[in-house]
Design a protein around this motif. Structure first.
Motif, PDB file in Angstrom:
ATOM      1  N   ALA A 104       0.842  -1.193   0.000  1.00 29.94           N
ATOM      2  CA  ALA A 104       0.000   0.000   0.000  1.00 29.94           C
ATOM      3  C   ALA A 104       0.884   1.252   0.000  1.00 29.94           C
ATOM      4  N   ALA A 105       0.288   2.349  -0.399  1.00 33.19           N
ATOM      5  CA  ALA A 105       1.016   3.627  -0.407  1.00 33.19           C
ATOM      6  C   ALA A 105       0.210   4.636   0.403  1.00 33.19           C
ATOM      7  N   PRO A 106       0.237   4.502   1.752  1.00 32.85           N
ATOM      8  CA  PRO A 106      -0.579   5.367   2.592  1.00 32.85           C
ATOM      9  C   PRO A 106      -0.076   6.804   2.675  1.00 32.85           C
ATOM     10  N   ASP A 107       1.177   7.044   2.296  1.00 29.84           N
ATOM     11  CA  ASP A 107       1.725   8.394   2.345  1.00 29.84           C
ATOM     12  C   ASP A 107       2.689   8.587   1.172  1.00 29.84           C
ATOM     13  N   GLU A 108       3.167   9.809   1.016  1.00 32.05           N
ATOM     14  CA  GLU A 108       4.013  10.120  -0.134  1.00 32.05           C
ATOM     15  C   GLU A 108       5.348   9.399  -0.063  1.00 32.05           C
ATOM     16  N   ALA A 109       5.856   9.169   1.135  1.00 31.99           N
ATOM     17  CA  ALA A 109       7.125   8.466   1.267  1.00 31.99           C
ATOM     18  C   ALA A 109       7.002   7.040   0.730  1.00 31.99           C
ATOM     19  N   ALA A 110       5.912   6.359   1.071  1.00 34.08           N
ATOM     20  CA  ALA A 110       5.693   5.004   0.580  1.00 34.08           C
ATOM     21  C   ALA A 110       5.488   5.001  -0.929  1.00 34.08           C
ATOM     22  N   ALA A 111       4.761   6.003  -1.427  1.00 31.18           N
ATOM     23  CA  ALA A 111       4.547   6.098  -2.867  1.00 31.18           C
ATOM     24  C   ALA A 111       5.865   6.319  -3.603  1.00 31.18           C
ATOM     25  N   ASP A 112       6.710   7.166  -3.045  1.00 25.96           N
ATOM     26  CA  ASP A 112       8.024   7.409  -3.664  1.00 25.96           C
ATOM     27  C   ASP A 112       8.870   6.142  -3.676  1.00 25.96           C
ATOM     28  N   GLY A 113       8.763   5.341  -2.616  1.00 24.06           N
ATOM     29  CA  GLY A 113       9.511   4.093  -2.566  1.00 24.06           C
ATOM     30  C   GLY A 113       9.101   3.144  -3.681  1.00 24.06           C
ATOM     31  N   LEU A 114       7.785   3.063  -3.935  1.00 24.03           N
ATOM     32  CA  LEU A 114       7.310   2.207  -5.027  1.00 24.03           C
ATOM     33  C   LEU A 114       7.749   2.750  -6.378  1.00 24.03           C
ATOM     34  N   ARG A 115       7.700   4.051  -6.540  1.00 23.99           N
ATOM     35  CA  ARG A 115       8.133   4.639  -7.820  1.00 23.99           C
ATOM     36  C   ARG A 115       9.627   4.405  -8.044  1.00 23.99           C
ATOM     37  N   GLN A 116      10.392   4.451  -6.978  1.00 20.97           N
ATOM     38  CA  GLN A 116      11.826   4.190  -7.096  1.00 20.97           C
ATOM     39  C   GLN A 116      12.064   2.738  -7.518  1.00 20.97           C
ATOM     40  N   ALA A 117      11.281   1.818  -6.943  1.00 20.76           N
ATOM     41  CA  ALA A 117      11.378   0.414  -7.338  1.00 20.76           C
ATOM     42  C   ALA A 117      11.011   0.250  -8.807  1.00 20.76           C
ATOM     43  N   ARG A 118      10.008   0.987  -9.259  1.00 21.21           N
ATOM     44  CA  ARG A 118       9.620   0.934 -10.675  1.00 21.21           C
ATOM     45  C   ARG A 118      10.783   1.350 -11.572  1.00 21.21           C
ATOM     46  N   GLY A 119      11.459   2.431 -11.197  1.00 19.40           N
ATOM     47  CA  GLY A 119      12.599   2.893 -11.987  1.00 19.40           C
ATOM     48  C   GLY A 119      13.702   1.857 -12.052  1.00 19.40           C
ATOM     49  N   LEU A 120      13.962   1.190 -10.925  1.00 23.40           N
ATOM     50  CA  LEU A 120      14.998   0.163 -10.900  1.00 23.40           C
ATOM     51  C   LEU A 120      14.621  -1.039 -11.758  1.00 23.40           C
ATOM     52  N   LEU A 121      13.369  -1.449 -11.692  1.00 18.85           N
ATOM     53  CA  LEU A 121      12.942  -2.598 -12.480  1.00 18.85           C
ATOM     54  C   LEU A 121      12.963  -2.289 -13.975  1.00 18.85           C
ATOM     55  N   ARG A 122      12.646  -1.068 -14.325  1.00 21.09           N
ATOM     56  CA  ARG A 122      12.739  -0.680 -15.733  1.00 21.09           C
ATOM     57  C   ARG A 122      14.197  -0.681 -16.193  1.00 21.09           C
ATOM     58  N   ALA A 123      15.088  -0.214 -15.328  1.00 25.62           N
ATOM     59  CA  ALA A 123      16.511  -0.212 -15.674  1.00 25.62           C
ATOM     60  C   ALA A 123      17.056  -1.636 -15.767  1.00 25.62           C
ATOM     61  N   ALA A 124      16.499  -2.548 -14.969  1.00 29.25           N
ATOM     62  CA  ALA A 124      16.993  -3.929 -14.940  1.00 29.25           C
ATOM     63  C   ALA A 124      16.686  -4.684 -16.223  1.00 29.25           C
ATOM     64  N   VAL A 125      15.706  -4.227 -16.982  1.00 29.06           N
ATOM     65  CA  VAL A 125      15.337  -4.921 -18.221  1.00 29.06           C
ATOM     66  C   VAL A 125      16.539  -5.061 -19.149  1.00 29.06           C
ATOM     67  N   ASP A 126      17.350  -4.029 -19.223  1.00 25.80           N
ATOM     68  CA  ASP A 126      18.497  -4.027 -20.131  1.00 25.80           C
ATOM     69  C   ASP A 126      19.836  -4.201 -19.416  1.00 25.80           C
ATOM     70  N   ASP A 127      19.790  -4.575 -18.138  1.00 28.87           N
ATOM     71  CA  ASP A 127      21.030  -4.729 -17.377  1.00 28.87           C
ATOM     72  C   ASP A 127      21.011  -6.067 -16.640  1.00 28.87           C
ATOM     73  N   PRO A 128      21.665  -7.086 -17.182  1.00 28.95           N
ATOM     74  CA  PRO A 128      21.639  -8.413 -16.556  1.00 28.95           C
ATOM     75  C   PRO A 128      22.151  -8.426 -15.116  1.00 28.95           C
ATOM     76  N   ALA A 129      23.154  -7.602 -14.813  1.00 32.63           N
ATOM     77  CA  ALA A 129      23.701  -7.591 -13.450  1.00 32.63           C
ATOM     78  C   ALA A 129      22.682  -7.043 -12.458  1.00 32.63           C
ATOM     79  N   LEU A 130      21.957  -6.007 -12.862  1.00 35.84           N
ATOM     80  CA  LEU A 130      20.930  -5.441 -11.986  1.00 35.84           C
ATOM     81  C   LEU A 130      19.768  -6.410 -11.843  1.00 35.84           C
ATOM     82  N   ARG A 131      19.430  -7.085 -12.928  1.00 39.14           N
ATOM     83  CA  ARG A 131      18.364  -8.078 -12.881  1.00 39.14           C
ATOM     84  C   ARG A 131      18.756  -9.233 -11.960  1.00 39.14           C
ATOM     85  N   ALA A 132      20.020  -9.616 -11.959  1.00 40.18           N
ATOM     86  CA  ALA A 132      20.492 -10.691 -11.085  1.00 40.18           C
ATOM     87  C   ALA A 132      20.347 -10.311  -9.612  1.00 40.18           C
ATOM     88  N   VAL A 133      20.590  -9.041  -9.295  1.00 43.41           N
ATOM     89  CA  VAL A 133      20.408  -8.576  -7.918  1.00 43.41           C
ATOM     90  C   VAL A 133      18.943  -8.707  -7.509  1.00 43.41           C
TER      91      VAL A 133
END
Length: 216
Positions: A104-133
């Motif tokens: 859940a994203a009850p506050d802006e801090a939690a929402a920002d955390g999910l958005r940050q995870a989204r950015g990392l997962l998008r970056a991992a698509v083209d980066d095998p080392a990041l995807r491995a992590v």
């Protein structure tokens, strides 16, 4: 409350170490999201985090490895939520409740955390080392989840059932976050991580005895 054994409190040194690792992880995530892994160096991450390069390498093998602590935070929170379920709680309901609350994203801090995870997962698509992590973090989370599931499932659950249930719950969250990261859906509502994870869990647990038979 669950009778899971309590974890000994961390020492001041251990807390400082974890805080430093998380600061570096946040710095790495910000730079990866903005410039991609190829456009980010370990030196840049250390500089953003305000630590020496030797400190960076004391904790992490490479720049992709640096985001591991940040990706693991969500798993730690949701395992704690699940472990706090009442004794005798229905396991599927306990899993759904813990997943929904953790994502859940009850506050802006939690929402920002999910958005940050989204950015990392998008970056991992083209980066095998990041995807491995990302895959390593999920594997470790699944292993840590098994004793929590076993405690809630009770003595009648076999090790195989417990392992399958832990795998299903972990994969429900992983697949939900990966699917969400491919869209522009909001952090709440239809298509959000919590919505997708509950849907994934429902589909994955359809044929599992431990997650479908009544307790008793």
């Amino acid at each position: 409350m669950s009778t899971q054994p309590s974890t000994p409190p961390l020492s001041l040194t251990e807390r400082r170490k974890l805080a430093t690792q998380l600061e570096i992880a946040h710095a790495a995530a910000e730079l990866f999201t903005a410039h991609g892994p190829d456009g980010t160096t370990a030196e840049a991450i250390a500089g953003r985090a305000g630590v020496a390069l030797r400190t960076f390498y004391r904790y992490f093998r490479n720049k992709q490895d640096a985001v591991g602590p940040l990706l693991a935070v969500g798993g730690e929170r949701w395992r704690a939520l699940l472990a706090a379920s009442e004794p005798g709680a229905d396991l599927p309901e306990a899993l759904r409740g813990a997943i929904s609350e953790a994502l859940a994203a009850p506050d802006e801090a939690a929402a920002d955390g999910l958005r940050q995870a989204r950015g990392l997962l998008r970056a991992a698509v083209d980066d095998p080392a990041l995807r491995a992590v990302w895959y390593r973090v999920n594997q470790e989370s699944e292993e840590k989840l098994r004793p929590v599931v076993a405690e809630l499932a009770g003595e009648g659950a076999s090790p195989l059932e417990v392992r399958l249930a832990a795998a299903a719950a972990t994969d429900a969250i992983r697949i939900a976050l990966e699917t969400w990261s491919e869209t522009d859906a909001d952090v709440t509502g239809p298509g959000s991580p919590a919505d997708l994870a509950v849907r994934c869990l429902r589909e994955l647990m359809g044929g599992m005895g431990l997650l479908t038979r009544p307790r008793g």
